[in-house]
Design a protein around this motif. Structure first.
Motif, PDB file in Angstrom:
ATOM      1  N   GLY A   1      -3.872  11.914  13.927  1.00  0.00           N
ATOM      2  CA  GLY A   1      -5.247  12.232  14.286  1.00  0.00           C
ATOM      3  C   GLY A   1      -6.135  11.007  14.151  1.00  0.00           C
ATOM      4  N   ASP A   2      -7.210  11.110  13.345  1.00  0.00           N
ATOM      5  CA  ASP A   2      -8.109   9.976  13.141  1.00  0.00           C
ATOM      6  C   ASP A   2      -7.595   8.993  12.099  1.00  0.00           C
ATOM      7  N   LYS A   3      -6.493   9.307  11.434  1.00  0.00           N
ATOM      8  CA  LYS A   3      -5.989   8.449  10.368  1.00  0.00           C
ATOM      9  C   LYS A   3      -4.941   7.463  10.873  1.00  0.00           C
ATOM     10  N   TYR A   4      -4.876   6.325  10.191  1.00  0.00           N
ATOM     11  CA  TYR A   4      -3.813   5.347  10.384  1.00  0.00           C
ATOM     12  C   TYR A   4      -3.754   4.833  11.825  1.00  0.00           C
ATOM     13  N   ARG A   5      -4.911   4.526  12.375  1.00  0.00           N
ATOM     14  CA  ARG A   5      -4.980   4.119  13.775  1.00  0.00           C
ATOM     15  C   ARG A   5      -4.691   2.629  13.988  1.00  0.00           C
ATOM     16  N   ASN A   6      -4.785   1.829  12.933  1.00  0.00           N
ATOM     17  CA  ASN A   6      -4.543   0.398  13.092  1.00  0.00           C
ATOM     18  C   ASN A   6      -3.047   0.105  13.177  1.00  0.00           C
ATOM     19  N   LEU A   7      -2.723  -1.086  13.634  1.00  0.00           N
ATOM     20  CA  LEU A   7      -1.315  -1.474  13.714  1.00  0.00           C
ATOM     21  C   LEU A   7      -0.664  -1.359  12.341  1.00  0.00           C
ATOM     22  N   TYR A   8      -1.331  -1.910  11.312  1.00  0.00           N
ATOM     23  CA  TYR A   8      -0.891  -1.783   9.925  1.00  0.00           C
ATOM     24  C   TYR A   8      -2.067  -1.296   9.090  1.00  0.00           C
ATOM     25  N   GLN A   9      -1.744  -0.684   7.946  1.00  0.00           N
ATOM     26  CA  GLN A   9      -2.790  -0.063   7.134  1.00  0.00           C
ATOM     27  C   GLN A   9      -3.000  -0.842   5.830  1.00  0.00           C
ATOM     28  N   THR A  10      -4.086  -0.528   5.161  1.00  0.00           N
ATOM     29  CA  THR A  10      -4.282  -0.905   3.768  1.00  0.00           C
ATOM     30  C   THR A  10      -4.793   0.327   3.041  1.00  0.00           C
ATOM     31  N   GLY A  11      -4.161   0.655   1.925  1.00  0.00           N
ATOM     32  CA  GLY A  11      -4.555   1.861   1.209  1.00  0.00           C
ATOM     33  C   GLY A  11      -4.077   1.822  -0.225  1.00  0.00           C
ATOM     34  N   TYR A  12      -4.157   2.968  -0.906  1.00  0.00           N
ATOM     35  CA  TYR A  12      -3.898   2.954  -2.343  1.00  0.00           C
ATOM     36  C   TYR A  12      -3.383   4.299  -2.840  1.00  0.00           C
ATOM     37  N   LEU A  13      -2.708   4.213  -3.978  1.00  0.00           N
ATOM     38  CA  LEU A  13      -2.301   5.362  -4.781  1.00  0.00           C
ATOM     39  C   LEU A  13      -2.927   5.198  -6.157  1.00  0.00           C
ATOM     40  N   ILE A  14      -3.402   6.285  -6.747  1.00  0.00           N
ATOM     41  CA  ILE A  14      -4.019   6.252  -8.073  1.00  0.00           C
ATOM     42  C   ILE A  14      -3.207   7.125  -9.019  1.00  0.00           C
ATOM     43  N   GLY A  15      -3.007   6.629 -10.230  1.00  0.00           N
ATOM     44  CA  GLY A  15      -2.229   7.394 -11.190  1.00  0.00           C
ATOM     45  C   GLY A  15      -2.338   6.835 -12.590  1.00  0.00           C
TER      46      GLY A  15
ATOM     47  N   GLY B   1      -9.875   3.890 -16.450  1.00  0.00           N
ATOM     48  CA  GLY B   1      -8.920   4.778 -17.101  1.00  0.00           C
ATOM     49  C   GLY B   1      -7.714   5.149 -16.264  1.00  0.00           C
ATOM     50  N   TYR B   2      -7.605   4.632 -15.050  1.00  0.00           N
ATOM     51  CA  TYR B   2      -6.476   4.908 -14.164  1.00  0.00           C
ATOM     52  C   TYR B   2      -5.825   3.589 -13.743  1.00  0.00           C
ATOM     53  N   PHE B   3      -4.658   3.703 -13.134  1.00  0.00           N
ATOM     54  CA  PHE B   3      -4.003   2.548 -12.527  1.00  0.00           C
ATOM     55  C   PHE B   3      -3.984   2.751 -11.015  1.00  0.00           C
ATOM     56  N   VAL B   4      -4.196   1.658 -10.303  1.00  0.00           N
ATOM     57  CA  VAL B   4      -4.268   1.696  -8.842  1.00  0.00           C
ATOM     58  C   VAL B   4      -3.203   0.778  -8.261  1.00  0.00           C
ATOM     59  N   LEU B   5      -2.414   1.301  -7.347  1.00  0.00           N
ATOM     60  CA  LEU B   5      -1.512   0.485  -6.526  1.00  0.00           C
ATOM     61  C   LEU B   5      -2.182   0.349  -5.167  1.00  0.00           C
ATOM     62  N   LEU B   6      -2.684  -0.842  -4.896  1.00  0.00           N
ATOM     63  CA  LEU B   6      -3.382  -1.146  -3.648  1.00  0.00           C
ATOM     64  C   LEU B   6      -2.452  -2.022  -2.820  1.00  0.00           C
ATOM     65  N   PHE B   7      -2.150  -1.606  -1.592  1.00  0.00           N
ATOM     66  CA  PHE B   7      -1.142  -2.331  -0.819  1.00  0.00           C
ATOM     67  C   PHE B   7      -1.344  -2.098   0.671  1.00  0.00           C
ATOM     68  N   SER B   8      -0.575  -2.846   1.467  1.00  0.00           N
ATOM     69  CA  SER B   8      -0.673  -2.770   2.927  1.00  0.00           C
ATOM     70  C   SER B   8       0.673  -2.353   3.504  1.00  0.00           C
ATOM     71  N   PRO B   9       0.870  -1.047   3.677  1.00  0.00           N
ATOM     72  CA  PRO B   9       2.143  -0.565   4.225  1.00  0.00           C
ATOM     73  C   PRO B   9       2.216  -0.785   5.739  1.00  0.00           C
ATOM     74  N   GLN B  10       3.382  -1.166   6.190  1.00  0.00           N
ATOM     75  CA  GLN B  10       3.632  -1.329   7.622  1.00  0.00           C
ATOM     76  C   GLN B  10       4.531  -0.196   8.095  1.00  0.00           C
ATOM     77  N   GLY B  11       4.177   0.376   9.248  1.00  0.00           N
ATOM     78  CA  GLY B  11       5.029   1.398   9.841  1.00  0.00           C
ATOM     79  C   GLY B  11       4.544   2.822   9.687  1.00  0.00           C
ATOM     80  N   ILE B  12       3.313   3.034   9.192  1.00  0.00           N
ATOM     81  CA  ILE B  12       2.779   4.394   9.141  1.00  0.00           C
ATOM     82  C   ILE B  12       2.368   4.827  10.546  1.00  0.00           C
ATOM     83  N   LYS B  13       2.770   6.003  10.929  1.00  0.00           N
ATOM     84  CA  LYS B  13       2.434   6.500  12.267  1.00  0.00           C
ATOM     85  C   LYS B  13       1.045   7.145  12.267  1.00  0.00           C
ATOM     86  N   PRO B  14       0.278   6.985  13.346  1.00  0.00           N
ATOM     87  CA  PRO B  14      -1.053   7.606  13.419  1.00  0.00           C
ATOM     88  C   PRO B  14      -0.974   9.122  13.279  1.00  0.00           C
TER      89      PRO B  14
END
Length: 481
Positions: free
Chosen positions: A239-253, A224-237
């Motif tokens: 704390g414990d989040k976004y520690r990899n060189l590049y990320q993979t994540g999503y937005l739901i709407g 029942g939702y739409f998901v944008l799943l993608f790999s953004p480059q350039g997110i800064k770490p």
């Protein structure tokens, strides 16, 4: 002749010392050379097809990308096929970059980005969208009038098309960098005929937080939702989040096919919390499940597998669903049972117990009380990976040691603590609970691999199963001779 000799040497080296062999038994990996992004994931003629970014000439560098190709009936027993596409046209001479597949009218349409390099110029590359076709699932012919999208005003970074059909119209989502390369976004295109495309909307874009480029975007409806799943480059770490060189994540709407507007209802969430998952692709199986597979590696890591003649592998394919709090839950596909071997251990287990894995692979399931700390080690002669749960802080940690070894995220079991852990020669995938949280990380053991419960970490149940070899490098190379 030289290629045949190098493949023989690669196979001999691997088989000569199985305990120090990093090549996976039940994850898809290249027969030799370099693998990165999965591409063109689809079902065609009752088989799963998975293409991938491939350098057949070296395991040390990505080189000029080709499209490798493998097929499977069940997502585990893979057969390598000949290279599907070479960088042999003016618009893709710098690489047949990532893309997707659309099966329509008994034909497989492959959409991809053609990369053209311009050394010592600014910008130093251009990217074009192109199409190819296959009627047998093996032989691929590029469209005579490529490129189908020039993207003149959107250069130089416009890539990774994902195409699907809705009603009588075709849709494409593309990753793009704009504002002089400072911000990333996902663009939506539409077409009446699969060939002529017009820009329809911007699905989502960075305000700075989500970095400068959206790679490998995927857009789909689920639960029942739409998901944008993608790999953004350039997110800064953070704390414990976004520690990899590049990320993979999503937005739901939600998404309106009349206005082409995507209304985001959730914040950006990381898809996986380990060191090594990037560039997802998804497909719907015959039962309507949305299956996601990803590159099980990360840029700039230079892992020691390259000295064994290969680099890169794919994750276990995962069925995803949306939770009530708008997160993606992931579980291994049911057909993983076809890769499961004999049971080697089962029962209540006291802290400090050690189980040796056969062939350095296994499926480990542990159940423990939810109101206590719990930890286990995946050990070899060269070190260990520690998986731990901190009850008071409500978080899970994977620590593989060394520089930047820790990955951590919040999680609390809903009932008993349940972990499913998949170990395959040089990789670990941890599924927490019903898949609310996952970690995917590579590790490179020396000697035998053991699973050891930490002191005072008693398991109410611990099950260890062997895993079969489902991708045989020897038979795989018979197709490329």
């Amino acid at each position: 002749m030289l290629l045949s000799f190098s493949i023989f040497a690669f196979v001999f080296l691997r088989n000569a010392n199985a305990e120090n062999n990093f090549y996976p038994r039940y994850h898809l990996a290249p027969e030799h050379g370099w693998m990165n992004d999965p591409n063109g994931f689809c079902i065609f003629n009752n088989e799963y097809h998975l293409f991938y970014q491939y350098n057949p000439n070296s395991s040390y560098v990505p080189g000029i990308a080709h499209w490798g190709h493998a097929v499977s009936k069940d997502l585990f027993h893979w057969k390598h096929l000949p290279i599907a596409m070479y960088p042999d046209q003016w618009y893709d001479e710098g690489g047949v970059f990532s893309g997707s597949a659309l099966v329509d009218n008994s034909t497989m349409y492959l959409y991809y980005t053609g990369n053209v390099n311009h050394p010592n110029e600014t910008p130093n590359h251009n990217q074009y969208q192109a199409m190819a076709m296959s009627t047998d699932g093996i032989n691929v012919v590029k469209y005579d009038n490529n490129p189908i999208i020039n993207g003149t005003q959107l250069q130089p970074d416009l890539r990774d098309p994902k195409v699907w059909k809705h009603g009588d119209k075709y849709y494409m989502v593309l990753g793009n960098s704009f504002n002089d390369g400072k911000l990333g976004r996902a663009l939506l295109y539409t077409s009446p005929d699969k060939i002529n495309w017009e820009k329809a909307s911007v699905l989502a874009e960075s305000d700075g937080f989500l970095g400068y480029m959206f790679e490998c975007p995927d857009f789909f409806e689920i639960d029942g939702y739409f998901v944008l799943l993608f790999s953004p480059q350039g997110i800064k770490p953070r704390g414990d989040k976004y520690r990899n060189l590049y990320q993979t994540g999503y937005l739901i709407g939600t998404f309106d096919y009349e206005t082409n507007n995507f209304t985001v209802l959730s914040k950006f969430q990381e898809f996986d919390h380990g060191h090594d998952l990037y560039a997802t692709q998804s497909e719907v199986d015959e039962n309507g499940n949305r299956i996601v597979i990803a590159w099980f590696d990360m840029w700039d890591q230079n892992y020691p597998e390259n000295a064994q003649g290969f680099t890169g592998q794919m994750t276990i394919p995962r069925v995803i669903s949306v939770t009530n709090d708008l997160r993606l839950k992931q579980t291994p596909v049911q057909s993983i049972s076809l890769a499961r071997g004999r049971n080697t251990y089962s029962g209540r287990t006291k802290g400090g117990a050690v189980v040796v894995l056969e062939d350095n692979v296994g499926e480990v399931v542990v159940k423990a009380p939810r109101y206590r700390d719990f930890a286990l080690f995946i050990e070899s002669d060269s070190g260990s990976v520690k998986l731990s749960y901190d009850f008071k802080k409500g978080r899970v940690t994977l620590d593989r040691g060394g520089n930047d070894g820790v990955r951590r995220t919040s999680w609390r079991p809903q009932g008993k603590l349940v972990w499913k852990i998949y170990i395959d020669s040089s990789s670990i995938e941890l599924f927490c609970g019903e898949g609310e949280v996952t970690f995917s990380s590579r590790f490179f053991p020396t000697g035998s691999v053991r699973v050891r419960l930490a002191p005072h970490s008693d398991a109410e149940e611990m099950i260890v199963n062997g895993m079969k070899r489902t991708v045989d490098i020897t038979s795989a190379n018979e197709t490329t001779g």
